[in-house]
Write an enzyme that holds these catalytic residues in place. Structure first.
Site, PDB file in Angstrom:
ATOM      1  N   CYS A   1       0.803  -1.221   0.000  1.00 16.40           N
ATOM      2  CA  CYS A   1       0.000   0.000   0.000  1.00 16.40           C
ATOM      3  C   CYS A   1       0.839   1.276   0.000  1.00 16.40           C
ATOM      4  CB  CYS A   1      -0.982  -0.012   1.171  1.00 16.40           C
ATOM      5  SG  CYS A   1      -0.231  -0.276   2.786  1.00 16.40           S
TER       6      CYS A   1
ATOM      7  N   HIS B   1      -2.311   1.248   7.268  1.00 17.12           N
ATOM      8  CA  HIS B   1      -2.622   1.226   5.842  1.00 17.12           C
ATOM      9  C   HIS B   1      -2.465   2.634   5.279  1.00 17.12           C
ATOM     10  CE1 HIS B   1      -4.419  -0.263   2.139  1.00 17.12           C
ATOM     11  NE2 HIS B   1      -5.183   0.815   2.130  1.00 17.12           N
TER      12      HIS B   1
END
EC number: 3.4.19.12
Length: 469
Positions: A137, A319
């Site tokens: 990510c 994230h």
């Protein structure tokens, strides 16, 4: 015994020959008059079939060991079993190194390929990279910003891209950056930042070490990983802030980072000072109540800090997401590979801490083809009804910011948050008192705690007597 003595050495030699090369035993079984020639032929056969000399020596050593127990044993089964064990070990030792170089070849194509989704972005077809489970990510969040800024372009028919290609594009962008200041000191500092960023690039494919501070949405502990965002001019935000209306939590958390706060909680909980123990419990409760890593105060500060039309990276729950601000509202880029074929799902609204969000298309219009809930509308509605829903959604969001402020200058949402925070503070204030009373009660159990316990025990006795009567 005379019958066994001349035959025992022959099975022993045959056992060693079978343990090493079974084929040579059939050829060498004929000439029994010259045992030295047979040993030489055995050695030649072993050298041809097995190149390492150590493997040819291991069976011979086992054969030497078998010669001493032969007069005592009447049969030769122990000989072949001991002779076969080194052979099995040598075969496994040879087979294991052959499997090791094959494992990287099988692992190479697994995490390298990522699907490309083409979206209409400001009148131009623009690619964005989608990710599967446990994808890189940080790398994708940065590269999607570069794609949306048209700093990196792909061929129109590109459908799949590898991580090596993404790393190459990112490296070219970093090397193409030139320092704005021409002084020698700043140029040396800029070159050092570029070198640090180039060394950090491989970590983008696996994960970055980011340590947040709870004082501001852009406050992070500086690490070499942050140099990538600084050089590219990409803001890095988070929304994990302490509410300033909670002085006890502010005092317990302070200006510490996440890692420092965890260490402080451990030391405070093992301290003999009750005040430090209380601060440690308050800090631990803050981490537990804000496990989503986003608070209402942080969301408000994040909305105020982000600029209109700005593309940034938002960090939450370990994230990294691509974020933008459109008409005073925050949106996150939808990069889940499950929405690869959903053209109307591009952005996801970020207006709630609980995760209640809505999908939008590339023009930030509410998506009707897909919804997160079971009652989501389908795409069969008329354009008039869809336009009405879009207008209602925008009006609801705008009313959230245009609410009349009370006498303290707070909106209804802020007042509700303040009331919730006051209730939270009352609970926190009651906990230290309960803890202190528990500590005092534990220390003075001898005399003071006997009376109330005796009174409580007398009441159920009367009730039990009444029940018996």
């Amino acid at each position: 015994m005379e019958y066994h003595q001349p035959e025992d050495p022959a099975p022993g030699k045959a056992g060693t020959a079978e343990a090493v090369i079974p084929e040579n035993h059939e050829v060498l079984a004929g000439p029994d008059e010259h045992p030295q020639d047979t040993d030489a032929r055995d050695a030649d056969g072993e050298a041809r079939e097995r190149e390492p000399a150590d493997q040819a020596l291991l069976p011979s050593q086992c054969g030497d060991n078998l010669e001493s127990p032969l007069p005592e044993a009447s049969s030769a089964p122990p000989g072949p079993t001991l002779g076969t064990l080194p052979e099995v070990e040598t075969i496994r030792a040879c087979s294991m190194p052959q499997e090791l170089p094959q494992s990287p070849r099988t692992r190479q194509p697994e995490p390298d390929f990522y699907c490309v989704k083409w979206i209409p972005w400001k009148g131009e077809q623009t690619p964005i990279i989608t990710q599967s489970t446990n994808g890189p990510c940080p790398l994708l969040a940065i590269m999607n910003i570069l794609f949306l800024q048209w700093k990196v372009k792909l061929p129109p028919q590109k459908e799949v891209i590898t991580s090596d290609e993404l790393m190459a594009h990112l490296g070219n962008c970093l090397l193409s950056i030139k320092p704005q200041e021409k002084s020698e000191g700043l140029q040396l500092n800029f070159q050092q930042n570029v070198d640090d960023a180039m060394t950090v690039l491989p970590k983008l494919a696996t994960g970055l070490d980011v340590n947040v501070r709870f004082t501001g949405v852009s406050d992070f502990e500086y690490t070499p990983e942050c140099s990538v965002f600084d050089l590219l001019g990409i803001p890095l935000y988070h929304g994990w802030l302490v509410d300033p209306q909670s002085p006890e939590a502010v005092r317990a958390v302070g200006k510490l980072s996440y890692n420092q706060l965890v260490e402080r909680i451990i030391t405070c909980k093992h301290s003999s000072d009750t005040n430090l123990v209380t601060e440690g419990l308050i800090a631990e409760q803050f981490l537990e109540t804000t496990a989503a890593q986003l608070t209402y105060h942080g969301l408000c500060e994040l909305t105020a800090a982000a600029k209109e039309g700005e593309l940034s990276v938002f960090f939450r729950n370990n994230h990294f997401s691509t974020m933008t601000k459109h008409k005073s509202h925050l949106y996150l880029l939808v990069t889940d590979q499950g929405f690869l074929q959903e053209e109307q799902v591009v952005w996801e609204s970020l207006h709630n801490v609980d995760g209640d969000s809505c999908f939008c298309d590339s023009d930030f219009h509410l998506s009707h083809s897909l919804g997160k809930g079971p009652g989501a509308e389908g795409g069969s509605g008329s354009p008039e009804t869809q336009l009405q829903v879009d207008q209602d959604y925008l009006i609801a969001l705008s009313l959230q910011q245009q609410q009349p402020r009370g006498p303290l200058g707070l909106t209804d949402l802020e007042l509700a948050q303040q009331l919730q925070q006051e209730e939270y503070q009352q609970q926190q204030a009651a906990q230290p008192v309960r803890m202190r009373t528990r500590v005092l009660s534990l220390q003075g159990r001898g005399a003071t705690s006997g009376r109330p316990a005796g009174e409580r025990r007398q009441r159920p006795k009367h009730e039990s007597d009444c029940i018996l009567l």
